[in-house]
Design a protein around this motif. Sequence first.
Motif, PDB file in Angstrom:
ATOM      1  N   VAL A  79       2.180  44.311  32.239  1.00  0.00           N
ATOM      2  CA  VAL A  79       3.366  45.066  31.965  1.00  0.00           C
ATOM      3  C   VAL A  79       3.459  46.781  32.311  1.00  0.00           C
ATOM      4  N   GLY A  80       4.105  47.473  33.062  1.00  0.00           N
ATOM      5  CA  GLY A  80       3.954  48.617  33.350  1.00  0.00           C
ATOM      6  C   GLY A  80       4.294  49.582  32.312  1.00  0.00           C
ATOM      7  N   THR A  81       4.091  50.894  32.415  1.00  0.00           N
ATOM      8  CA  THR A  81       4.631  51.996  31.443  1.00  0.00           C
ATOM      9  C   THR A  81       4.912  52.987  32.541  1.00  0.00           C
ATOM     10  N   SER A  82       5.830  53.971  31.685  1.00  0.00           N
ATOM     11  CA  SER A  82       6.471  55.253  32.268  1.00  0.00           C
ATOM     12  C   SER A  82       5.575  56.648  31.804  1.00  0.00           C
ATOM     13  N   LEU A  83       4.311  56.095  31.363  1.00  0.00           N
ATOM     14  CA  LEU A  83       3.545  57.268  31.161  1.00  0.00           C
ATOM     15  C   LEU A  83       3.066  58.280  32.091  1.00  0.00           C
ATOM     16  N   VAL A  84       3.015  57.943  33.376  1.00  0.00           N
ATOM     17  CA  VAL A  84       2.881  58.807  34.441  1.00  0.00           C
ATOM     18  C   VAL A  84       4.194  59.463  34.571  1.00  0.00           C
ATOM     19  N   TYR A 118       3.641  41.979  38.099  1.00  0.00           N
ATOM     20  CA  TYR A 118       3.747  43.445  37.510  1.00  0.00           C
ATOM     21  C   TYR A 118       5.044  43.759  37.125  1.00  0.00           C
ATOM     22  N   PHE A 119       5.453  43.875  35.738  1.00  0.00           N
ATOM     23  CA  PHE A 119       6.850  44.005  35.226  1.00  0.00           C
ATOM     24  C   PHE A 119       7.107  45.567  35.081  1.00  0.00           C
ATOM     25  N   ALA A 120       7.776  46.053  35.991  1.00  0.00           N
ATOM     26  CA  ALA A 120       8.061  47.639  35.902  1.00  0.00           C
ATOM     27  C   ALA A 120       8.791  47.935  34.827  1.00  0.00           C
ATOM     28  N   GLY A 180      -2.049  44.338  45.254  1.00  0.00           N
ATOM     29  CA  GLY A 180      -1.292  43.000  45.776  1.00  0.00           C
ATOM     30  C   GLY A 180      -0.458  42.323  44.750  1.00  0.00           C
ATOM     31  N   LEU A 181      -0.255  43.082  43.707  1.00  0.00           N
ATOM     32  CA  LEU A 181       0.951  42.347  42.665  1.00  0.00           C
ATOM     33  C   LEU A 181       2.149  42.402  42.968  1.00  0.00           C
ATOM     34  N   GLU A 182       2.694  41.300  42.566  1.00  0.00           N
ATOM     35  CA  GLU A 182       4.195  41.335  42.803  1.00  0.00           C
ATOM     36  C   GLU A 182       5.059  42.151  41.957  1.00  0.00           C
ATOM     37  N   ILE A 183       5.609  43.210  42.357  1.00  0.00           N
ATOM     38  CA  ILE A 183       6.380  44.105  41.369  1.00  0.00           C
ATOM     39  C   ILE A 183       7.847  43.545  41.118  1.00  0.00           C
ATOM     40  N   VAL A 184       7.983  43.294  39.705  1.00  0.00           N
ATOM     41  CA  VAL A 184       9.221  42.743  39.246  1.00  0.00           C
ATOM     42  C   VAL A 184       9.931  43.697  38.716  1.00  0.00           C
ATOM     43  N   HIS A 208       0.333  33.137  30.959  1.00  0.00           N
ATOM     44  CA  HIS A 208      -0.219  32.608  29.402  1.00  0.00           C
ATOM     45  C   HIS A 208      -0.915  34.008  28.796  1.00  0.00           C
ATOM     46  N   THR A 209      -1.186  34.857  29.645  1.00  0.00           N
ATOM     47  CA  THR A 209      -1.543  36.138  29.153  1.00  0.00           C
ATOM     48  C   THR A 209      -0.551  37.318  29.683  1.00  0.00           C
ATOM     49  N   VAL A 210      -0.473  38.219  28.838  1.00  0.00           N
ATOM     50  CA  VAL A 210       0.414  39.407  28.930  1.00  0.00           C
ATOM     51  C   VAL A 210      -0.493  40.651  28.690  1.00  0.00           C
ATOM     52  N   LEU A 211      -0.586  41.424  29.593  1.00  0.00           N
ATOM     53  CA  LEU A 211      -1.580  42.578  29.503  1.00  0.00           C
ATOM     54  C   LEU A 211      -0.674  43.690  29.623  1.00  0.00           C
ATOM     55  N   SER A 212      -0.683  44.829  28.713  1.00  0.00           N
ATOM     56  CA  SER A 212      -0.024  46.136  28.610  1.00  0.00           C
ATOM     57  C   SER A 212      -0.848  47.119  28.113  1.00  0.00           C
ATOM     58  N   PHE A 213      -0.427  48.486  28.405  1.00  0.00           N
ATOM     59  CA  PHE A 213      -1.038  49.555  27.950  1.00  0.00           C
ATOM     60  C   PHE A 213      -0.315  50.010  26.739  1.00  0.00           C
ATOM     61  N   PRO A 214      -0.393  50.901  25.920  1.00  0.00           N
ATOM     62  CA  PRO A 214       0.045  51.149  24.677  1.00  0.00           C
ATOM     63  C   PRO A 214       1.567  51.427  24.940  1.00  0.00           C
ATOM     64  N   SER A 215       2.329  50.629  24.254  1.00  0.00           N
ATOM     65  CA  SER A 215       3.861  50.631  24.416  1.00  0.00           C
ATOM     66  C   SER A 215       4.594  49.742  23.415  1.00  0.00           C
TER      67      SER A 215
END
Length: 350
Positions: A206-211, A237-239, A256-260, A277-284
């Motif tokens: 899962v992407g983040t807008s922290l940048v 990568y879920f934008a 090489g991630l597929e951007i969604v 089966h696994t969802v990875l995220s930054f603090p959000s």
Amino acid sequence: MNLAFVESPVQLLNVLEWTHTRGEHDSTVVVVLPPVDPMSRGQLRRMAELARDEGATVRWQEARGETGAPLKALRALTGLIRQADRIVIGDPFSRYVQLLLSLVRPRRTTVVDDGTATMEFVAQLVRGESLVRWHRRGSRGPRDLLLAPVTATARRSFVPSAKRTVEVFTAMPVEAPEGVEVTANTFAWTRARFGPPSLTKGADLVGTSLVETGVIDPVPYEEAVATLARTHGATRYFAHRRESAHKLHALEAATGLEIVRPDLPLELIARRGPIGHTVLSFPSTVVHTLPLALAGTGVKVAVCDIAPEWLRDTASPRAQGFLSGVTETARDVQRLAPWRVTAVTAVTEG
């Protein structure tokens, strides 16, 4: 009549969760005050369709972009807001919503989740502070000083009294001031309306807008995404809706991630599936909401902390503490230290 003001897809989703909890879809009017970016507008239109399907009345009100649009919208909404029995707010930090609130003294006010910003909103209420977004830095500019009386008046709408009740409807861990009613957002509507999802063998990130908000530098963020993807076998990568096209192109080329680009809030996308089966995220927000939306599915949720050296010099002094608090208070997630990715355990079995 309940009158809700929303400016993002997540806010509208949580209005639907609130009306589902109270059984008040048919007695709710949702005013959408859309931002100018196409991604947000597209998701809001999809969410508006779902709200109408549930029986809510949706009014699309442009209040940005064109010259004179804010004043035109203000005139159009003044009569409606004075008729409302309850005002439902998606973003209490919104200057435009604060201006609307300054026109009336609502007897009943509800604040629904706007993600992790709800945590800061409640904390500022407890401390008696002015309402300021956590990622903002520096002294107030001329615009802030000009609107200070409006903000102060609106803030009183969120303080309960003998003539006013205040509710916070949230999935976030908050300790509200005395007199503020806290209602748990369990994502019951989302679970009833969608899914359960099918699971893929890989992981999703899962992407983040922290940048984009100036909190962290793009280089360490790209390196962290690449490390997480490689270690956990992520394929998509879920934008975030506010991520820039330039950054996403760079991430795609480097990892090489597929951007969604999701057309709905991630909670609904994940619940509809398929989802990793696994969802990875930054603090959000999603580290608090996905375990609720995906309860019983067996999906694993993990969050990677933000290292202090990733922060930009322009980041708010509160940034590190706030982001750490987001992960420390999350329930049913696996916490990953920066650059050290470990095996995650199932966290949403029930």
